[in-house]
Motif scaffolding. Sequence first.
Motif, PDB file in Angstrom:
ATOM      1  N   GLU A  96      -9.428  -3.677  -3.331  1.00  0.00           N
ATOM      2  CA  GLU A  96      -8.737  -2.295  -3.498  1.00  0.00           C
ATOM      3  C   GLU A  96      -7.423  -2.209  -4.204  1.00  0.00           C
ATOM      4  OE1 GLU A  96      -6.854   1.003   0.103  1.00  0.00           O
ATOM      5  OE2 GLU A  96      -7.373  -1.349   0.616  1.00  0.00           O
TER       6      GLU A  96
ATOM      7  N   THR B 122      -6.449   8.111  -0.247  1.00  0.00           N
ATOM      8  CA  THR B 122      -6.945   8.743   1.091  1.00  0.00           C
ATOM      9  C   THR B 122      -6.390   8.071   2.173  1.00  0.00           C
ATOM     10  OG1 THR B 122      -8.751   7.233   0.881  1.00  0.00           O
ATOM     11  CG2 THR B 122      -9.106   8.968  -0.227  1.00  0.00           C
ATOM     12  N   GLY B 123      -5.757   6.928   2.000  1.00  0.00           N
ATOM     13  CA  GLY B 123      -5.234   6.474   3.248  1.00  0.00           C
ATOM     14  C   GLY B 123      -3.761   6.883   3.623  1.00  0.00           C
TER      15      GLY B 123
ATOM     16  N   LYS C 251       0.808  -1.340   0.137  1.00  0.00           N
ATOM     17  CA  LYS C 251       0.022  -0.008   0.130  1.00  0.00           C
ATOM     18  C   LYS C 251       1.045   1.147   0.115  1.00  0.00           C
ATOM     19  CE  LYS C 251      -4.200   1.479   2.134  1.00  0.00           C
ATOM     20  NZ  LYS C 251      -5.604   1.286   3.107  1.00  0.00           N
TER      21      LYS C 251
ATOM     22  N   SER D 218       2.074   5.728  -2.155  1.00  0.00           N
ATOM     23  CA  SER D 218       1.718   6.979  -1.376  1.00  0.00           C
ATOM     24  C   SER D 218       2.393   7.999  -1.872  1.00  0.00           C
ATOM     25  CB  SER D 218       2.218   6.593   0.203  1.00  0.00           C
ATOM     26  OG  SER D 218       3.833   6.414   0.230  1.00  0.00           O
TER      27      SER D 218
ATOM     28  N   THR E 153      -7.255  -3.078   2.241  1.00  0.00           N
ATOM     29  CA  THR E 153      -8.306  -3.921   2.696  1.00  0.00           C
ATOM     30  C   THR E 153      -8.604  -5.303   2.217  1.00  0.00           C
ATOM     31  OG1 THR E 153      -9.554  -1.697   2.268  1.00  0.00           O
ATOM     32  CG2 THR E 153     -11.045  -3.599   2.775  1.00  0.00           C
TER      33      THR E 153
ATOM     34  N   GLU F  60      -1.659  -2.074   9.541  1.00  0.00           N
ATOM     35  CA  GLU F  60      -2.038  -1.057   9.291  1.00  0.00           C
ATOM     36  C   GLU F  60      -1.752  -0.349   7.771  1.00  0.00           C
ATOM     37  OE1 GLU F  60       1.870  -0.542  11.752  1.00  0.00           O
ATOM     38  OE2 GLU F  60       0.044  -1.756  11.591  1.00  0.00           O
TER      39      GLU F  60
END
Length: 362
Positions: free
Chosen positions: A154, A276-277, A108, A112, A150, A146
């Motif tokens: 995603e 958004t994360g 993830k 970023s 998901t 964390e």
Amino acid sequence: MSQQYKRIAVKIGSNVLTRKDGALDVTRMSALVDQIAELRENGIEVILISSGAVASGRGELKEAVSRKMDSVDQRQLFSAVGQAKLINRYYELFREHRLPVGQVLTMKESFSTRRHYLNQRNCMMVMLENGVIPIVNENDTVSVTELMFTDNDELSGLIATMMDVQALIILSNVDGIYNGLPGEPGVEVIREVEPERDLQEYIRTEKSGFGRGGMMTKCSIARKVADEGIEVIIANGKRDDVLTDLVLHPGSRVCTRFAPREGNVSSVKKWVAHSTGFTKGKVYLNAKAVEAVCGDRAVSILPVGVTHVEGDFEKGDLVRIMSPEGQNLGVGRVAYSCEEAARVIGQHDCKPLVHYDYLYLE
């Protein structure tokens, strides 16, 4: 549904690729590979987002795990074993069609920053240009709770928008989204979802046995991707010839299709929309700025419309855009550091705090 696809993304869920005992369903895998090969013969580029590594590793080790481990330890162990088994099986199956494959393991946090995002995109573009099928999965061996997606739904949404596909096909173990409890009288699959349609009342929250996500996640991802101009199809991956029918014989399969919103969305906005994360702070707007930003005209966020900022962010970081009441309005890439932003709040004749090109409203 158009069959004039040049490039599609196909996400295959864990429950499609694995049997009840967690072992790989090689027969199903082989059938899906055959269908992808047929799509390639029809001139369609395919990016494969494949679950199944963790479930495969769980099935491989079975009782070999002697000590109790927490969920992250288990996921790392099963993924390390299962990913090798999964990609090797794909390699052998695609080799029968003389199709080379390449493994892309991502996390993830790799999405970023814009630089990492473009590096991944370039990697997969080079693969496609050279006839290699990218097989993408989350790198569960180094991800922690964390920082996990998901689920691969995603991830598939990120890949679909990043790679400018015309369609994202999500293969699950159901025929689509139902308008009630499947099996009850009168309940059927919702065949078409227009951009403004709300499906909240129909979505069940149960998660599947081997996957992390459920239909709620699929619906949310599908809506966001469709809003960016990409057709999204949710269908049953356990049905024979499902992929070739969906793509080459439109209308022949029961499925849920999310109609794409018309209009072009820039690649930068696509990245911001799915980030958004990764926000580092918040920018609070006054009522007048909220009215302007949420209006019909495209406007940037100027310092004069900002009341205060929160968080520790640098120029180029992503921040949440907030209303005076604390409602989340969207995400933007900020043009100031938090210290610089604090100094110019409320001032006229300053460059935008968040330019419209880097602003995504939810």
